[in-house]
Design an enzyme around this catalytic site. Structure first.
Site, PDB file in Angstrom:
ATOM      1  N   GLN A 104      -1.272 -14.291 -12.518  1.00  0.00           N
ATOM      2  CA  GLN A 104      -0.402 -13.350 -11.829  1.00  0.00           C
ATOM      3  C   GLN A 104      -1.030 -11.958 -11.799  1.00  0.00           C
ATOM      4  O   GLN A 104      -0.470 -11.050 -11.213  1.00  0.00           O
ATOM      5  CB  GLN A 104       0.953 -13.289 -12.547  1.00  0.00           C
ATOM      6  CG  GLN A 104       1.731 -14.604 -12.500  1.00  0.00           C
ATOM      7  CD  GLN A 104       2.960 -14.564 -13.392  1.00  0.00           C
ATOM      8  OE1 GLN A 104       2.866 -14.643 -14.611  1.00  0.00           O
ATOM      9  NE2 GLN A 104       4.126 -14.448 -12.786  1.00  0.00           N
ATOM     10  N   ILE A 106      -3.907  -8.949 -11.044  1.00  0.00           N
ATOM     11  CA  ILE A 106      -4.686  -8.530  -9.882  1.00  0.00           C
ATOM     12  C   ILE A 106      -5.962  -7.801 -10.294  1.00  0.00           C
ATOM     13  O   ILE A 106      -6.645  -7.209  -9.461  1.00  0.00           O
ATOM     14  CB  ILE A 106      -3.843  -7.615  -8.963  1.00  0.00           C
ATOM     15  CG1 ILE A 106      -3.401  -6.347  -9.715  1.00  0.00           C
ATOM     16  CG2 ILE A 106      -2.632  -8.371  -8.419  1.00  0.00           C
ATOM     17  CD1 ILE A 106      -2.660  -5.326  -8.847  1.00  0.00           C
ATOM     18  N   HIS A 122      -1.034 -13.215  -6.981  1.00  0.00           N
ATOM     19  CA  HIS A 122      -0.582 -11.922  -6.467  1.00  0.00           C
ATOM     20  C   HIS A 122      -1.704 -11.086  -5.880  1.00  0.00           C
ATOM     21  O   HIS A 122      -1.546  -9.885  -5.676  1.00  0.00           O
ATOM     22  CB  HIS A 122       0.131 -11.148  -7.582  1.00  0.00           C
ATOM     23  CG  HIS A 122       1.373 -11.824  -8.054  1.00  0.00           C
ATOM     24  ND1 HIS A 122       1.886 -11.674  -9.337  1.00  0.00           N
ATOM     25  CD2 HIS A 122       2.214 -12.690  -7.432  1.00  0.00           C
ATOM     26  CE1 HIS A 122       2.980 -12.408  -9.463  1.00  0.00           C
ATOM     27  NE2 HIS A 122       3.196 -13.034  -8.326  1.00  0.00           N
ATOM     28  N   CYS A 130      -8.057  -3.540   6.443  1.00  0.00           N
ATOM     29  CA  CYS A 130      -7.455  -2.679   7.445  1.00  0.00           C
ATOM     30  C   CYS A 130      -6.282  -3.404   8.082  1.00  0.00           C
ATOM     31  O   CYS A 130      -6.397  -4.571   8.467  1.00  0.00           O
ATOM     32  CB  CYS A 130      -8.494  -2.317   8.509  1.00  0.00           C
ATOM     33  SG  CYS A 130      -7.781  -1.505   9.967  1.00  0.00           S
ATOM     34  N   CYS A 133      -7.464  -3.864  12.183  1.00  0.00           N
ATOM     35  CA  CYS A 133      -8.531  -4.773  12.620  1.00  0.00           C
ATOM     36  C   CYS A 133      -8.982  -5.745  11.540  1.00  0.00           C
ATOM     37  O   CYS A 133      -9.884  -6.553  11.764  1.00  0.00           O
ATOM     38  CB  CYS A 133      -9.733  -3.971  13.119  1.00  0.00           C
ATOM     39  SG  CYS A 133     -10.570  -2.995  11.829  1.00  0.00           S
ATOM     40  N   CYS A 152      -9.215   3.056   7.936  1.00  0.00           N
ATOM     41  CA  CYS A 152     -10.344   2.291   8.437  1.00  0.00           C
ATOM     42  C   CYS A 152     -11.322   3.190   9.188  1.00  0.00           C
ATOM     43  O   CYS A 152     -10.913   4.011  10.007  1.00  0.00           O
ATOM     44  CB  CYS A 152      -9.836   1.176   9.341  1.00  0.00           C
ATOM     45  SG  CYS A 152     -11.131   0.134  10.059  1.00  0.00           S
ATOM     46  N   THR A 193       2.843 -14.108 -20.259  1.00  0.00           N
ATOM     47  CA  THR A 193       3.751 -13.962 -19.124  1.00  0.00           C
ATOM     48  C   THR A 193       5.190 -14.166 -19.576  1.00  0.00           C
ATOM     49  O   THR A 193       5.479 -15.021 -20.422  1.00  0.00           O
ATOM     50  CB  THR A 193       3.420 -14.958 -17.997  1.00  0.00           C
ATOM     51  OG1 THR A 193       4.433 -14.894 -16.982  1.00  0.00           O
ATOM     52  CG2 THR A 193       3.329 -16.386 -18.518  1.00  0.00           C
ATOM     53  N   ASN A 216       3.018 -16.157 -26.193  1.00  0.00           N
ATOM     54  CA  ASN A 216       3.663 -14.929 -25.742  1.00  0.00           C
ATOM     55  C   ASN A 216       4.421 -14.293 -26.895  1.00  0.00           C
ATOM     56  O   ASN A 216       5.097 -14.994 -27.656  1.00  0.00           O
ATOM     57  CB  ASN A 216       4.628 -15.204 -24.581  1.00  0.00           C
ATOM     58  CG  ASN A 216       4.882 -13.987 -23.733  1.00  0.00           C
ATOM     59  OD1 ASN A 216       3.951 -13.416 -23.158  1.00  0.00           O
ATOM     60  ND2 ASN A 216       6.133 -13.557 -23.647  1.00  0.00           N
TER      61      ASN A 216
END
Length: 247
Positions: A104, A106, A122, A130, A133, A152, A193, A216
């Site tokens: 999860q 990033i 995630h 962008c 484009c 961009c 988590t 955990n």
């Protein structure tokens, strides 16, 4: 210690390990989690906007300057380094035992440690596109942009991090791959988590084996279902497991 020895023994005996991890996997790398007493949500409780709102799709569209100020200062940790958990998982993959990491997070620390079979539910701070484009930009573009809202160079549209914000759907292909990996595993290790963020938290229910491990510190809705429950910091547990396995 007995529980950790059991975990090490299960790892030694398994051929299809899947790791399902959350923010707690990276806290020992200096990246704060979200929901603990010392987490990001608590530290921002005096902010004009709650983190959940600032990390929502509508907020990104309506107030991109505020979003990017929060995102750069709180969500990006470029200098963070993988901890023992990341390194052990990479080693298990190299040995052919670990088939998939479902995260999860990033932050990209699993890849930095050497793992390649990583399903990022995630998204990742290391991918940015962008909105006009779809041109790709790396993390340095976001960090080094002279403009508060990076744009961009080709079409001047706003660049959006490839992270799943509140109000956005998870990538269905990644979800399906995660379901397949979990359902075919002979050992699932769930670590760091709270298992409260849906639909990601529901994925653990696809596990069909009888060796499920939960690492955990805080209680989770899955505690009573785990075959082995260890309430300690995941990095410390994995460090002891590494020593037992001789890594």
């Amino acid at each position: 210690m007995q529980k950790i020895e059991t975990l090490a023994s299960w790892i030694q005996e398994s051929e299809r390990i899947v790791f399902f991890g959350g923010a707690g996997t990276s806290t020992e790398s200096g990246i704060p989690d979200f929901r603990s007493a010392a987490g990001l949500y608590q530290s921002e409780q005096h902010s004009p906007y709650p983190p959940e709102e600032m990390l929502s799709h509508h907020f990104f569209v309506e107030r991109p300057e505020v979003f990017y100020d929060f995102y750069r200062t709180k969500m990006i940790h470029k200098d963070a380094k993988p901890n023992t958990c990341h390194h052990l998982l990479a080693t298990l993959e190299q040995r052919g035992q670990l088939k998939s990491i479902i995260t999860q997070n990033i932050d990209g620390l699993h890849q930095k440690a050497g793992s390649s079979r990583v399903l990022e539910l995630h998204g990742s701070i290391h991918r940015n596109y962008c909105m006009g484009c779809a041109h790709f930009y790396d993390l340095d573009t976001i960090i080094e942009s002279v403009d508060l809202v990076p744009r961009c160079t080709s079409c001047n549209s706003v660049i959006k991090p490839d992270v799943v914000l509140y109000e956005e759907s998870l990538d269905q292909t990644i979800l399906y791959e995660a379901m397949e990996a979990i359902s075919s595993a002979d050992l699932i290790i769930v670590g760091g988590t709270s298992l409260t963020v849906q639909p990601a938290a529901q994925l653990v229910s696809y596990y069909q084996g009888n060796r499920s491990v939960l690492l955990n510190i805080d209680a989770t809705p899955y505690d009573h279902r785990a075959d082995l429950h260890i309430s300690h910091k995941i990095g410390e547990v994995m460090d002891q497991v590494s020593r037992i396995l001789g890594q």
